[in-house]
Design a protein around this motif. Sequence first.
Motif, PDB file in Angstrom:
ATOM      1  N   SER A  33      12.156   8.383 103.329  1.00 19.98           N
ATOM      2  CA  SER A  33      12.827   9.461 104.052  1.00 19.98           C
ATOM      3  C   SER A  33      12.501  10.800 103.409  1.00 19.98           C
ATOM      4  O   SER A  33      12.234  10.876 102.206  1.00 19.98           O
ATOM      5  CB  SER A  33      14.343   9.241 104.013  1.00 19.98           C
ATOM      6  OG  SER A  33      15.020  10.339 104.571  1.00 19.98           O
ATOM      7  N   ASP A  34      12.558  11.862 104.202  1.00 20.35           N
ATOM      8  CA  ASP A  34      12.386  13.199 103.654  1.00 20.35           C
ATOM      9  C   ASP A  34      13.730  13.830 103.298  1.00 20.35           C
ATOM     10  O   ASP A  34      13.801  15.001 102.944  1.00 20.35           O
ATOM     11  CB  ASP A  34      11.601  14.090 104.623  1.00 20.35           C
ATOM     12  CG  ASP A  34      12.269  14.244 105.979  1.00 20.35           C
ATOM     13  OD1 ASP A  34      13.309  13.585 106.243  1.00 20.35           O
ATOM     14  OD2 ASP A  34      11.752  15.029 106.794  1.00 20.35           O
ATOM     15  N   LYS A  35      14.791  13.036 103.332  1.00 23.64           N
ATOM     16  CA  LYS A  35      16.135  13.510 102.991  1.00 23.64           C
ATOM     17  C   LYS A  35      16.424  13.178 101.524  1.00 23.64           C
ATOM     18  O   LYS A  35      16.487  12.010 101.149  1.00 23.64           O
ATOM     19  CB  LYS A  35      17.171  12.871 103.906  1.00 23.64           C
ATOM     20  CG  LYS A  35      16.990  13.263 105.367  1.00 23.64           C
ATOM     21  CD  LYS A  35      17.991  12.530 106.246  1.00 23.64           C
ATOM     22  CE  LYS A  35      17.876  12.970 107.688  1.00 23.64           C
ATOM     23  NZ  LYS A  35      16.675  12.480 108.341  1.00 23.64           N
ATOM     24  N   TYR A  41      14.007   8.334  99.011  1.00 25.35           N
ATOM     25  CA  TYR A  41      13.518   9.605  98.484  1.00 25.35           C
ATOM     26  C   TYR A  41      13.702   9.648  96.966  1.00 25.35           C
ATOM     27  O   TYR A  41      12.783  10.012  96.237  1.00 25.35           O
ATOM     28  CB  TYR A  41      14.269  10.761  99.142  1.00 25.35           C
ATOM     29  CG  TYR A  41      13.759  12.125  98.737  1.00 25.35           C
ATOM     30  CD1 TYR A  41      12.841  12.808  99.534  1.00 25.35           C
ATOM     31  CD2 TYR A  41      14.188  12.739  97.567  1.00 25.35           C
ATOM     32  CE1 TYR A  41      12.373  14.069  99.177  1.00 25.35           C
ATOM     33  CE2 TYR A  41      13.722  13.991  97.189  1.00 25.35           C
ATOM     34  CZ  TYR A  41      12.821  14.648  97.999  1.00 25.35           C
ATOM     35  OH  TYR A  41      12.350  15.882  97.641  1.00 25.35           O
ATOM     36  N   ASN A  58       6.071   6.534 107.148  1.00 23.97           N
ATOM     37  CA  ASN A  58       7.209   6.726 108.042  1.00 23.97           C
ATOM     38  C   ASN A  58       6.700   7.460 109.280  1.00 23.97           C
ATOM     39  O   ASN A  58       6.194   8.570 109.166  1.00 23.97           O
ATOM     40  CB  ASN A  58       8.300   7.548 107.346  1.00 23.97           C
ATOM     41  CG  ASN A  58       9.547   7.711 108.178  1.00 23.97           C
ATOM     42  OD1 ASN A  58       9.503   7.742 109.404  1.00 23.97           O
ATOM     43  ND2 ASN A  58      10.683   7.846 107.504  1.00 23.97           N
ATOM     44  N   ASN A  60       8.250   9.005 111.478  1.00 22.25           N
ATOM     45  CA  ASN A  60       9.102  10.116 111.902  1.00 22.25           C
ATOM     46  C   ASN A  60       8.944  11.384 111.080  1.00 22.25           C
ATOM     47  O   ASN A  60       9.610  12.376 111.350  1.00 22.25           O
ATOM     48  CB  ASN A  60      10.572   9.670 111.878  1.00 22.25           C
ATOM     49  CG  ASN A  60      10.800   8.492 112.798  1.00 22.25           C
ATOM     50  OD1 ASN A  60      10.368   8.490 113.937  1.00 22.25           O
ATOM     51  ND2 ASN A  60      11.452   7.473 112.277  1.00 22.25           N
ATOM     52  N   ILE A  61       8.078  11.351 110.073  1.00 29.42           N
ATOM     53  CA  ILE A  61       7.855  12.550 109.268  1.00 29.42           C
ATOM     54  C   ILE A  61       6.357  12.781 109.087  1.00 29.42           C
ATOM     55  O   ILE A  61       5.561  11.856 109.208  1.00 29.42           O
ATOM     56  CB  ILE A  61       8.558  12.454 107.888  1.00 29.42           C
ATOM     57  CG1 ILE A  61       8.053  11.254 107.082  1.00 29.42           C
ATOM     58  CG2 ILE A  61      10.070  12.382 108.059  1.00 29.42           C
ATOM     59  CD1 ILE A  61       8.617  11.167 105.675  1.00 29.42           C
ATOM     60  N   ARG A  62       5.999  14.014 108.793  1.00 33.21           N
ATOM     61  CA  ARG A  62       4.582  14.345 108.583  1.00 33.21           C
ATOM     62  C   ARG A  62       4.238  14.492 107.109  1.00 33.21           C
ATOM     63  O   ARG A  62       3.103  14.282 106.706  1.00 33.21           O
ATOM     64  CB  ARG A  62       4.240  15.634 109.330  1.00 33.21           C
ATOM     65  CG  ARG A  62       4.457  15.480 110.837  1.00 33.21           C
ATOM     66  CD  ARG A  62       4.044  16.690 111.535  1.00 33.21           C
ATOM     67  NE  ARG A  62       2.572  16.657 111.576  1.00 33.21           N
ATOM     68  CZ  ARG A  62       1.839  17.511 112.244  1.00 33.21           C
ATOM     69  NH1 ARG A  62       2.407  18.459 112.920  1.00 33.21           N
ATOM     70  NH2 ARG A  62       0.531  17.416 112.232  1.00 33.21           N
ATOM     71  N   GLU A  63       5.241  14.885 106.316  1.00 36.48           N
ATOM     72  CA  GLU A  63       5.001  15.111 104.897  1.00 36.48           C
ATOM     73  C   GLU A  63       6.318  14.968 104.145  1.00 36.48           C
ATOM     74  O   GLU A  63       7.380  15.295 104.665  1.00 36.48           O
ATOM     75  CB  GLU A  63       4.458  16.522 104.692  1.00 36.48           C
ATOM     76  CG  GLU A  63       4.120  16.847 103.263  1.00 36.48           C
ATOM     77  CD  GLU A  63       3.581  18.259 103.093  1.00 36.48           C
ATOM     78  OE1 GLU A  63       4.189  19.006 102.320  1.00 36.48           O
ATOM     79  OE2 GLU A  63       2.574  18.587 103.749  1.00 36.48           O
ATOM     80  N   VAL A  64       6.223  14.479 102.918  1.00 35.28           N
ATOM     81  CA  VAL A  64       7.384  14.410 102.027  1.00 35.28           C
ATOM     82  C   VAL A  64       6.874  14.402 100.597  1.00 35.28           C
ATOM     83  O   VAL A  64       5.806  13.853 100.317  1.00 35.28           O
ATOM     84  CB  VAL A  64       8.271  13.173 102.340  1.00 35.28           C
ATOM     85  CG1 VAL A  64       7.522  11.881 102.155  1.00 35.28           C
ATOM     86  CG2 VAL A  64       9.545  13.186 101.511  1.00 35.28           C
ATOM     87  N   ARG A  68       1.125  13.751 102.398  1.00 32.80           N
ATOM     88  CA  ARG A  68       1.017  13.414 103.814  1.00 32.80           C
ATOM     89  C   ARG A  68       1.683  12.069 104.058  1.00 32.80           C
ATOM     90  O   ARG A  68       1.484  11.123 103.294  1.00 32.80           O
ATOM     91  CB  ARG A  68      -0.449  13.326 104.220  1.00 32.80           C
ATOM     92  CG  ARG A  68      -0.612  12.839 105.636  1.00 32.80           C
ATOM     93  CD  ARG A  68      -2.031  12.552 106.004  1.00 32.80           C
ATOM     94  NE  ARG A  68      -2.050  11.946 107.333  1.00 32.80           N
ATOM     95  CZ  ARG A  68      -3.138  11.591 107.952  1.00 32.80           C
ATOM     96  NH1 ARG A  68      -4.306  11.775 107.385  1.00 32.80           N
ATOM     97  NH2 ARG A  68      -3.064  11.057 109.144  1.00 32.80           N
ATOM     98  N   ALA A  69       2.456  11.979 105.128  1.00 36.28           N
ATOM     99  CA  ALA A  69       3.072  10.707 105.510  1.00 36.28           C
ATOM    100  C   ALA A  69       2.220  10.038 106.574  1.00 36.28           C
ATOM    101  O   ALA A  69       1.720  10.681 107.490  1.00 36.28           O
ATOM    102  CB  ALA A  69       4.485  10.950 106.036  1.00 36.28           C
TER     103      ALA A  69
END
Length: 150
Positions: A33-35, A41, A58, A60-64, A68-69
């Motif tokens: 997750s990016d959270k 995370y 994931n 649902n995200i592009r980067e975290v 790159r995701a």
Amino acid sequence: MAPECELPRFQPSSEEIRALLARARTIAVVGLSDKPDRDSYRVARYLLDQGYEIIPVNPNIREVLGRRAWADLREVPHPVDIVDIFRRPEAVPEIVEAAIARRDGAIWMQEGIVHNAAAERARAAGLLVVMNRCLLKEHRRWRQESGAQG
């Protein structure tokens, strides 16, 4: 017993886990997750701080965490040492099949995640499998036992 209530029928020894942590360099975190308040995370951030290369997976995200995701494990362009799973048990078989096809090194199912049938498939294909254990906690234990600094 429902899959979400399974208990691991097999676990690698402490020595096998320590050896995996010592040799691993790349970890694909499936369900990252990016959270910042999420366990995925926090675990990934810790592993990144410990020098591991983290590959977020994931859709649902592009980067975290500055990386790159990838939408799916199958899209990651190279094999990884550990596939760390933060997904529900019913999602595990598909992830394991992808890891087998990609020739990844190990499957790690985080605390609360057990799928014995998928684990048996992975072990039969030569992958080390850890279930229902936190990679962060196991890494900290290994570092403490080895007297590592940092």
